[in-house]
Design a protein around this motif. Structure first.
Motif, mmCIF file in Angstrom:
data_model
loop_
_atom_site.group_PDB
_atom_site.id
_atom_site.type_symbol
_atom_site.label_atom_id
_atom_site.label_comp_id
_atom_site.label_asym_id
_atom_site.label_seq_id
_atom_site.Cartn_x
_atom_site.Cartn_y
_atom_site.Cartn_z
ATOM 1 N N GLY A 285 0.788 -1.228 0.000
ATOM 2 C CA GLY A 285 0.000 0.000 0.000
ATOM 3 C C GLY A 285 0.817 1.273 0.000
ATOM 4 N N LEU A 286 2.114 1.177 -0.247
ATOM 5 C CA LEU A 286 2.983 2.353 -0.161
ATOM 6 C C LEU A 286 2.554 3.477 -1.097
ATOM 7 C CD1 LEU A 286 5.593 3.542 1.116
ATOM 8 C CD2 LEU A 286 6.859 2.520 -0.791
ATOM 9 N N TYR A 287 2.056 3.133 -2.275
ATOM 10 C CA TYR A 287 1.671 4.144 -3.267
ATOM 11 C C TYR A 287 0.160 4.355 -3.311
ATOM 12 C CZ TYR A 287 6.378 4.698 -5.019
ATOM 13 O OH TYR A 287 7.725 5.001 -5.127
ATOM 14 N N HIS A 288 -0.534 3.984 -2.244
ATOM 15 C CA HIS A 288 -1.977 4.157 -2.199
ATOM 16 C C HIS A 288 -2.362 5.594 -2.575
ATOM 17 C CE1 HIS A 288 -6.105 3.638 -0.779
ATOM 18 N NE2 HIS A 288 -5.990 4.819 -0.207
ATOM 19 N N PHE A 296 1.610 -1.100 -9.293
ATOM 20 C CA PHE A 296 2.678 -1.358 -8.317
ATOM 21 C C PHE A 296 2.289 -2.525 -7.406
ATOM 22 C CE2 PHE A 296 4.165 -0.605 -3.941
ATOM 23 C CZ PHE A 296 5.543 -0.550 -4.111
ATOM 24 N N ARG A 297 1.092 -2.457 -6.888
ATOM 25 C CA ARG A 297 0.625 -3.512 -5.981
ATOM 26 C C ARG A 297 0.532 -4.856 -6.702
ATOM 27 N NH1 ARG A 297 -2.353 -3.222 -1.116
ATOM 28 N NH2 ARG A 297 -3.459 -5.176 -0.647
ATOM 29 N N ARG A 298 0.023 -4.816 -7.934
ATOM 30 C CA ARG A 298 -0.129 -6.059 -8.685
ATOM 31 C C ARG A 298 1.228 -6.690 -8.998
ATOM 32 N NH1 ARG A 298 -3.184 -4.323 -12.667
ATOM 33 N NH2 ARG A 298 -1.573 -4.153 -14.273
ATOM 34 N N LEU A 299 2.191 -5.866 -9.369
ATOM 35 C CA LEU A 299 3.517 -6.379 -9.685
ATOM 36 C C LEU A 299 4.129 -7.093 -8.481
ATOM 37 C CD1 LEU A 299 5.971 -6.544 -11.619
ATOM 38 C CD2 LEU A 299 6.716 -4.331 -10.690
ATOM 39 N N LEU A 300 4.065 -6.445 -7.308
ATOM 40 C CA LEU A 300 4.672 -7.046 -6.118
ATOM 41 C C LEU A 300 3.890 -8.254 -5.625
ATOM 42 C CD1 LEU A 300 5.897 -4.024 -3.963
ATOM 43 C CD2 LEU A 300 7.142 -5.351 -5.678
ATOM 44 N N SER A 301 2.562 -8.164 -5.656
ATOM 45 C CA SER A 301 1.764 -9.267 -5.108
ATOM 46 C C SER A 301 1.779 -10.487 -6.014
ATOM 47 C CB SER A 301 0.320 -8.807 -4.853
ATOM 48 O OG SER A 301 -0.300 -8.393 -6.050
ATOM 49 N N GLU A 302 1.919 -10.284 -7.338
ATOM 50 C CA GLU A 302 1.941 -11.418 -8.254
ATOM 51 C C GLU A 302 3.321 -12.037 -8.380
ATOM 52 O OE1 GLU A 302 0.315 -10.129 -11.956
ATOM 53 O OE2 GLU A 302 -1.755 -10.026 -11.195
ATOM 54 N N ALA A 316 12.335 -2.887 -10.415
ATOM 55 C CA ALA A 316 11.311 -2.878 -11.465
ATOM 56 C C ALA A 316 10.068 -2.131 -10.980
ATOM 57 C CB ALA A 316 10.946 -4.307 -11.850
ATOM 58 N N ALA A 317 9.701 -2.323 -9.735
ATOM 59 C CA ALA A 317 8.541 -1.618 -9.183
ATOM 60 C C ALA A 317 8.803 -0.123 -9.124
ATOM 61 C CB ALA A 317 8.226 -2.155 -7.789
ATOM 62 N N LEU A 318 10.011 0.240 -8.763
ATOM 63 C CA LEU A 318 10.378 1.657 -8.700
ATOM 64 C C LEU A 318 10.340 2.280 -10.095
ATOM 65 C CD1 LEU A 318 11.320 3.940 -6.850
ATOM 66 C CD2 LEU A 318 13.661 3.129 -7.144
ATOM 67 N N ALA A 319 10.864 1.563 -11.089
ATOM 68 C CA ALA A 319 10.812 2.066 -12.461
ATOM 69 C C ALA A 319 9.371 2.222 -12.921
ATOM 70 C CB ALA A 319 11.568 1.112 -13.392
ATOM 71 N N LEU A 320 8.521 1.294 -12.492
ATOM 72 C CA LEU A 320 7.110 1.338 -12.878
ATOM 73 C C LEU A 320 6.435 2.603 -12.372
ATOM 74 C CD1 LEU A 320 4.464 0.004 -13.902
ATOM 75 C CD2 LEU A 320 4.342 -1.158 -11.694
ATOM 76 N N ALA A 328 5.585 -4.546 -19.589
ATOM 77 C CA ALA A 328 4.350 -4.621 -20.356
ATOM 78 C C ALA A 328 3.190 -5.169 -19.540
ATOM 79 C CB ALA A 328 4.575 -5.498 -21.588
ATOM 80 N N ALA A 329 3.471 -6.158 -18.683
ATOM 81 C CA ALA A 329 2.407 -6.783 -17.931
ATOM 82 C C ALA A 329 1.850 -5.890 -16.850
ATOM 83 C CB ALA A 329 2.924 -8.071 -17.280
ATOM 84 N N ALA A 330 2.584 -4.825 -16.524
ATOM 85 C CA ALA A 330 2.149 -3.974 -15.413
ATOM 86 C C ALA A 330 1.564 -2.654 -15.880
ATOM 87 C CB ALA A 330 3.332 -3.708 -14.476
ATOM 88 N N GLU A 331 1.539 -2.415 -17.192
ATOM 89 C CA GLU A 331 1.055 -1.122 -17.675
ATOM 90 C C GLU A 331 -0.445 -0.995 -17.487
ATOM 91 O OE1 GLU A 331 2.400 -0.939 -21.697
ATOM 92 O OE2 GLU A 331 4.364 -0.202 -21.146
#
Length: 331
Positions: A285-288, A296-302, A316-320, A328-331
């Motif tokens: 929830g850091l970027y809530h 961001f949440r989806r990338l880390l949780s998946e 990768a999350a920071l770049a996102l 591509a999967a996180a856009e």
């Protein structure tokens, strides 16, 4: 004016406020008082202490919350906790779960103030750090006025001068722990009357406080506030705490700097045999409320539960979230 040690606290939460969660919360606030998950007396005495009690030095000030009802056992556990470096020993008199009730501790101790007083006295006799109590305003059909007053007066007489009060009753039969966080309604007025009646005690309000604005409001009445789920699910609100509640001129850390600081921490954890997601699950929830928060949440949780090297995933999350090289999967 009372000391500010308990002005802002983050609640002990089972399965949530482990050492990795607390490390992340400390990055956001230097002043918040941190609490461990509840640890039972037998676990402290007989369990793997490094796993149960170990913490990063940056986590100070930090309190160990104990679950138990045997004065001798609690005294031994408190002594161990002090030796491990904890700044406070807190007794849980508020958890309503069936497992805790079977052990005859937690919220059911609200019905036994003399026993709680004996527990507090036994712990205070063997440690120099403060011994505090976290309780409810009552249980089941107790009269929240007379019975709470009797409980506080009895335990205070044993030397406890700091009470963290969850402002709702606990129903020990028929409600789950989740339902006990929502039913019956919160009664902040009852805790305010307690503070007015015993102004010399440190009274910290807990239950349902969802923002730093609300915390500021309650600090006009109480000596401190304790946030639980709001601090966990939207952790970046903690970045406001030092400036707004303590008058600190410490610059607020950015979300990006939190992630950058966590990279070496995660890598040290992995080097010791841990898994990256042990840490990453606490910052979902850091970027809530921010752009790309869902991605961001989806990338880390998946990907987090499968990751073996967390540094690359955090980068990768920071770049996102910074809009660089979006996967591509996180856009």
């Amino acid at each position: 004016m009372k000391a500010q040690a308990h002005r802002f606290c983050i609640a002990p939460m089972m399965d949530w406020t482990d050492r990795h969660c607390r490390f992340a919360h400390r990055l956001l606030s230097a002043q918040a008082r941190l609490y461990t998950e509840m640890v039972t007396v037998p676990a402290v005495i007989h369990g793997k202490r490094e796993q149960l009690l170990g913490f990063d030095p940056s986590e100070h000030a930090i309190a160990l919350q104990l679950g138990g009802s045997d004065p001798a056992g609690l005294a031994e556990a408190a002594k161990i906790g002090e030796a491990w470096g904890y700044d406070e020993i807190n007794l849980n008199v508020g958890c309503p779960s069936d497992r805790v009730q079977v052990g005859s501790f937690g919220a059911c101790l609200m019905a036994e103030p003399e026993l709680v007083a004996a527990c507090v006295a036994a712990m205070r006799a063997v440690v120099r750090v403060p011994v505090t109590v976290k309780c409810r305003i009552g249980i089941d059909d107790q009269d929240s006025e007379a019975d709470l007053d009797r409980f506080i007066d009895t335990v205070a007489e044993a030397g406890c001068d700091t009470f963290i009060v969850h402002a709702r009753k606990a129903w020990l039969k028929g409600l789950s722990p989740k339902e006990n966080r929502e039913v019956p309604p919160l009664d902040y007025g009852r805790v305010a009357r307690l503070k007015a009646r015993r102004p010399e005690l440190t009274i910290v309000l807990n239950g349902g406080i969802g923002s730093i604005d609300e915390a500021e409001h309650h600090l006009q009445t109480f000596d401190g506030v304790m946030l639980g789920r709001a601090a966990y699910h939207t952790p970046y609100i903690l970045a406001e705490v030092d400036r707004r509640l303590f008058g600190s001129d410490r610059p607020e850390i950015s979300r990006g700097d939190v992630l950058r600081t966590l990279i070496p921490y995660i890598e040290r954890h992995v080097a010791k045999g841990g898994r990256p997601y042990n840490v990453l699950r606490h910052i979902l929830g850091l970027y809530h409320g921010q752009p790309r928060a869902r991605a961001f949440r989806r990338l880390l949780s998946e990907q987090g539960p499968r990751a073996t090297a967390g540094g690359d995933l955090v980068r990768a999350a920071l770049a996102l979230v910074e809009g660089r090289d979006l996967p591509a999967a996180a856009e």
